[in-house]
Design an enzyme around this catalytic site. Structure first.
Site, mmCIF file in Angstrom:
data_model
loop_
_atom_site.group_PDB
_atom_site.id
_atom_site.type_symbol
_atom_site.label_atom_id
_atom_site.label_comp_id
_atom_site.label_asym_id
_atom_site.label_seq_id
_atom_site.Cartn_x
_atom_site.Cartn_y
_atom_site.Cartn_z
ATOM 1 N N SER A 1 8.243 4.374 4.813
ATOM 2 C CA SER A 1 9.466 4.289 4.044
ATOM 3 C C SER A 1 9.153 4.125 2.566
ATOM 4 O O SER A 1 8.079 4.520 2.114
ATOM 5 C CB SER A 1 10.362 3.163 4.552
ATOM 6 O OG SER A 1 11.687 3.371 4.103
ATOM 7 N N ASP B 1 0.879 -1.174 0.000
ATOM 8 C CA ASP B 1 0.000 0.000 0.000
ATOM 9 C C ASP B 1 0.915 1.223 0.000
ATOM 10 O O ASP B 1 1.875 1.281 0.782
ATOM 11 C CB ASP B 1 -0.851 0.047 1.269
ATOM 12 C CG ASP B 1 -1.982 -0.969 1.272
ATOM 13 O OD1 ASP B 1 -2.011 -1.854 0.402
ATOM 14 O OD2 ASP B 1 -2.836 -0.884 2.182
ATOM 15 N N HIS C 1 5.051 -7.338 -0.133
ATOM 16 C CA HIS C 1 4.715 -8.583 -0.812
ATOM 17 C C HIS C 1 5.417 -8.671 -2.171
ATOM 18 O O HIS C 1 5.955 -7.687 -2.665
ATOM 19 C CB HIS C 1 3.202 -8.688 -0.983
ATOM 20 C CG HIS C 1 2.458 -8.746 0.324
ATOM 21 N ND1 HIS C 1 1.854 -9.891 0.792
ATOM 22 C CD2 HIS C 1 2.241 -7.797 1.276
ATOM 23 C CE1 HIS C 1 1.285 -9.651 1.961
ATOM 24 N NE2 HIS C 1 1.515 -8.381 2.289
#
Length: 282
Positions: A251, A91, A148
């Site tokens: 980050s 995300d 992921h």
């Protein structure tokens, strides 16, 4: 959009901060078990507009440390995996994307930086991505912080490159040249059906830990030398959408693809929000 005077002013103060000392303090604080943790989670969620209902565990009172909350799992049904060849690994928000021109990447409008510097000055590693593609995705404090796989891949190498821990917010990326190649980072290199792929996990101020599922906690490290570990014979393969690591706090992830990879979608835009599993290619 060009950087403003205020952007430069905000960024200038970061040069004098003890980046690693601050981040190590955050590391310790976010792992303290306390009766005040649920209240801190509620205040943080309100301040950054975190949607706790998306979490597998949505009850603030059930987290014993702030770090458990920050690295929370998301309900899988809320992040469907696109059938496209390449998906978003996180995300976040698109910072920049496009072609790697020779060995030059775009950091922000009017600022380019070196692929070789980003990858720790290893010519063999750099050569794989010349004239390829990249996409830079920024994770804010409100985002889901597990990372992921953007496609199926077999792990080849993990490299830790020490460095500073400048904030990677928009105002610093638009003012501090070479920020992604100056900050501490972990480079995970994979072989995929589309050629070589690297996932560069960039550290930042308050990012007190970077983890991968095969190595566990990697930062904060000791020493200032670049270290690499070869995984070619370990037979570690991860499927598209499978978790490969996680951050603490906000980050950036930079994906690098060789020139044989599928083209990133023409519909992508700078500042576009992404959800993990959404399409990045055809």
């Amino acid at each position: 959009m060009s950087a403003s005077f205020i952007d430069y002013l905000k960024s200038s103060s970061l040069y004098f901060l003890p980046h690693h000392a601050v981040s190590r303090l955050i590391f310790k604080l976010t792992r303290i078990q306390s009766q005040h943790v649920p209240k801190a989670i509620k205040l943080f969620s309100k301040a950054f507009k975190v949607n706790l209902e998306e979490a597998v565990n949505s009850d603030p009172d059930s987290y014993s440390t702030f770090n458990q909350f920050f690295t929370r799992a998301i309900k899988p049904q809320l992040r469907p995996i696109s059938s496209s060849k390449i998906i978003s690994p996180v995300d976040g928000t698109i910072s920049q994307f496009g072609n790697i021109v020779g060995s030059s990447l775009i950091q922000a409008k009017g600022i380019n930086y070196s692929l070789d510097a980003l990858l720790g000055g290893n010519p063999e590693r750099t050569r794989k991505y010349k004239d390829g593609q990249f996409i830079t995705i920024y994770l804010s404090p409100r985002d889901y912080h597990r990372i992921h796989m953007p496609c199926d891949g077999k792990l080849q190498e993990q490299t830790h490159v020490p460095g500073r821990l400048f904030s990677v917010a928009k105002h610093t990326v638009s003012t501090i040249k070479g920020i992604f190649a100056r900050n501490e980072r972990v480079i995970a290199s994979f072989d995929t059906e589309y050629g070589s792929m690297a996932m560069v996990l960039v550290g930042a101020i308050n990012v007190a830990a970077i983890e991968t599922v095969w190595a566990g906690l990697i930062t904060p490290p000791k020493g200032e030398a670049i270290t690499s570990k070869n995984y070619k014979d370990k037979n570690i393969s991860l499927l598209k959408g499978e978790e490969m690591g996680r951050f603490n706090m906000g980050s950036t992830v930079i994906l690098l693809f060789s020139k044989t990879a599928p083209k990133l979608s023409d519909t992508l835009k700078v500042d576009q929000p992404l959800k993990m599993g959404s399409s990045l290619s055809d």
